[in-house]
Structures are given as structure tokens and as C-alpha cells.
Design a protein around this motif. Structure first.
Motif, PDB file in Angstrom:
ATOM      1  N   PRO A 140       0.877  -1.147   0.006  1.00 28.45           N
ATOM      2  CA  PRO A 140       0.003   0.025  -0.120  1.00 28.45           C
ATOM      3  C   PRO A 140       0.864   1.281  -0.001  1.00 28.45           C
ATOM      4  CG  PRO A 140      -0.170  -1.090   2.274  1.00 28.45           C
ATOM      5  CD  PRO A 140       0.635  -1.818   1.141  1.00 28.45           C
ATOM      6  N   VAL A 157       1.207   5.280   0.351  1.00 31.01           N
ATOM      7  CA  VAL A 157       0.650   6.464   1.273  1.00 31.01           C
ATOM      8  C   VAL A 157       1.013   7.843   0.638  1.00 31.01           C
ATOM      9  CG1 VAL A 157       0.608   7.427   3.438  1.00 31.01           C
ATOM     10  CG2 VAL A 157       0.963   5.092   3.449  1.00 31.01           C
ATOM     11  N   PHE A 158      -0.119   8.523   0.122  1.00 32.13           N
ATOM     12  CA  PHE A 158       0.049   9.608  -0.623  1.00 32.13           C
ATOM     13  C   PHE A 158      -0.164  10.807   0.361  1.00 32.13           C
ATOM     14  CE2 PHE A 158      -1.304   6.925  -3.990  1.00 32.13           C
ATOM     15  CZ  PHE A 158      -0.175   6.881  -4.691  1.00 32.13           C
ATOM     16  N   VAL A 175      -0.791  14.721   1.293  1.00 33.61           N
ATOM     17  CA  VAL A 175      -1.776  15.610   0.910  1.00 33.61           C
ATOM     18  C   VAL A 175      -1.122  16.933   0.605  1.00 33.61           C
ATOM     19  CG1 VAL A 175      -3.722  17.360   1.453  1.00 33.61           C
ATOM     20  CG2 VAL A 175      -3.737  14.745   2.084  1.00 33.61           C
ATOM     21  N   ARG A 214       0.921  12.661 -12.033  1.00 32.54           N
ATOM     22  CA  ARG A 214      -0.247  12.327 -11.666  1.00 32.54           C
ATOM     23  C   ARG A 214      -0.778  13.705 -10.986  1.00 32.54           C
ATOM     24  NH1 ARG A 214       0.421   7.024  -7.813  1.00 32.54           N
ATOM     25  NH2 ARG A 214       0.907   5.648  -9.264  1.00 32.54           N
ATOM     26  N   TRP A 263      -2.337  15.222  -4.660  1.00 36.11           N
ATOM     27  CA  TRP A 263      -3.170  14.287  -3.986  1.00 36.11           C
ATOM     28  C   TRP A 263      -3.931  15.191  -2.847  1.00 36.11           C
ATOM     29  CZ3 TRP A 263      -5.588   9.979  -4.733  1.00 36.11           C
ATOM     30  CH2 TRP A 263      -6.036   9.288  -3.476  1.00 36.11           C
ATOM     31  N   TYR A 264      -5.463  15.126  -2.881  1.00 31.79           N
ATOM     32  CA  TYR A 264      -6.310  15.591  -2.108  1.00 31.79           C
ATOM     33  C   TYR A 264      -7.724  15.123  -2.150  1.00 31.79           C
ATOM     34  CZ  TYR A 264      -8.463  19.555   0.536  1.00 31.79           C
ATOM     35  OH  TYR A 264      -9.333  20.261   1.513  1.00 31.79           O
ATOM     36  N   ASN A 265      -8.275  14.945  -0.800  1.00 29.33           N
ATOM     37  CA  ASN A 265      -9.365  14.150  -0.622  1.00 29.33           C
ATOM     38  C   ASN A 265      -9.734  12.897  -1.541  1.00 29.33           C
ATOM     39  OD1 ASN A 265     -10.295  15.794   1.382  1.00 29.33           O
ATOM     40  ND2 ASN A 265     -11.691  17.217   0.248  1.00 29.33           N
ATOM     41  N   ASN A 266      -8.740  11.989  -1.505  1.00 27.05           N
ATOM     42  CA  ASN A 266      -8.991  10.630  -2.281  1.00 27.05           C
ATOM     43  C   ASN A 266      -9.040  10.768  -3.750  1.00 27.05           C
ATOM     44  OD1 ASN A 266      -8.349   9.225   0.032  1.00 27.05           O
ATOM     45  ND2 ASN A 266     -10.571   9.093   0.286  1.00 27.05           N
ATOM     46  N   ARG A 267      -8.289  11.922  -4.410  1.00 27.64           N
ATOM     47  CA  ARG A 267      -8.218  12.134  -5.655  1.00 27.64           C
ATOM     48  C   ARG A 267      -7.269  12.928  -6.265  1.00 27.64           C
ATOM     49  NH1 ARG A 267     -12.857  16.035  -8.193  1.00 27.64           N
ATOM     50  NH2 ARG A 267     -11.519  16.008  -9.990  1.00 27.64           N
ATOM     51  N   TRP A 268      -6.896  12.830  -7.359  1.00 29.91           N
ATOM     52  CA  TRP A 268      -5.670  13.551  -7.944  1.00 29.91           C
ATOM     53  C   TRP A 268      -6.158  14.778  -8.762  1.00 29.91           C
ATOM     54  CZ3 TRP A 268      -1.210  12.013  -6.860  1.00 29.91           C
ATOM     55  CH2 TRP A 268      -0.922  10.579  -6.472  1.00 29.91           C
TER      56      TRP A 268
END
Length: 106
Positions: free
Chosen positions: A72, A74-75, A77, A84, A87-92
């Protein structure tokens, strides 16, 4: 005497039947063993799926290299990831700008 001959014949018929069953059972065991060996020999070839050592089939059937552990990720925020975006609020998001002492992503 007649009874003893009859008993000998009866016993010989039974033993002949048993030997035939033994031969059938031995043949069945030999066939099972041969099929188990053939299945064990074919399994490693199916694991590579025709791509060769160090490769596997991807979702569209193309050969892809086996890369290191894909655990897994970890991105973080607000960090920019090349190719890409942010990364913010589970989207790119590809762009961000300052807005009321913080960041706005779009």
C-alpha cells in the motif's frame, strides 16, 4: 471325490476373479499415479503463462515485468507527484492555487 473336485473348481474360480480384480486395481493405481505426475509437470509452465521468467500477464493479456513489492502506498496531501498531480481528498488534481490562507485544487 466329486465334492472335492467341485470345491477345488469353485476355489479356483474365486481366485481367478480376485487376480483379475487385483490387475484392474493395479492398472487404476498406475493410471492415477501417471496422471498426477503429468499434472505436476505441467503446473510450472502454466504459472509463467508464456511470458517467460520475471514476467506475468497483465489485465489486457500483455506481458508485464514483475516489479518489487507493490504494498500500500501512502500519498501525502498537497505534495506534487510527477505524472499524477496533487493528492487531495482521495483524488488527483493537476492544479492548485492559494485561496483564503490555504490551497484550492482544481
Amino acid at each position: 471325490m466329486r465334492e472335492s473336485n467341485f470345491l477345488k473348481k469353485l476355489h479356483s474360480v474365486g481366485s481367478n476373479n480376485n487376480s483379475r480384480r487385483e490387475k484392474q486395481m493395479k492398472a487404476l493405481v498406475a493410471l492415477g499415479l501417471a496422471s498426477a505426475i503429468a499434472l505436476a509437470a505441467a503446473s510450472p509452465a502454466a504459472a509463467m503463462q508464456g511470458c517467460g521468467r520475471g514476467y506475468h500477464r497483465g489485465p489486457y493479456g500483455h506481458c508485464r515485468p514483475n516489479v518489487g513489492p507493490m504494498g500500500p502506498q501512502v500519498f501525502i496531501v498537497g505534495r506534487y507527484y510527477p505524472g499524477r498531480g496533487y493528492w487531495y481528498n482521495n483524488r488527483w488534481y493537476h492544479n492548485r492555487y492559494r485561496y483564503h490562507r490555504g490551497w484550492r485544487y482544481n
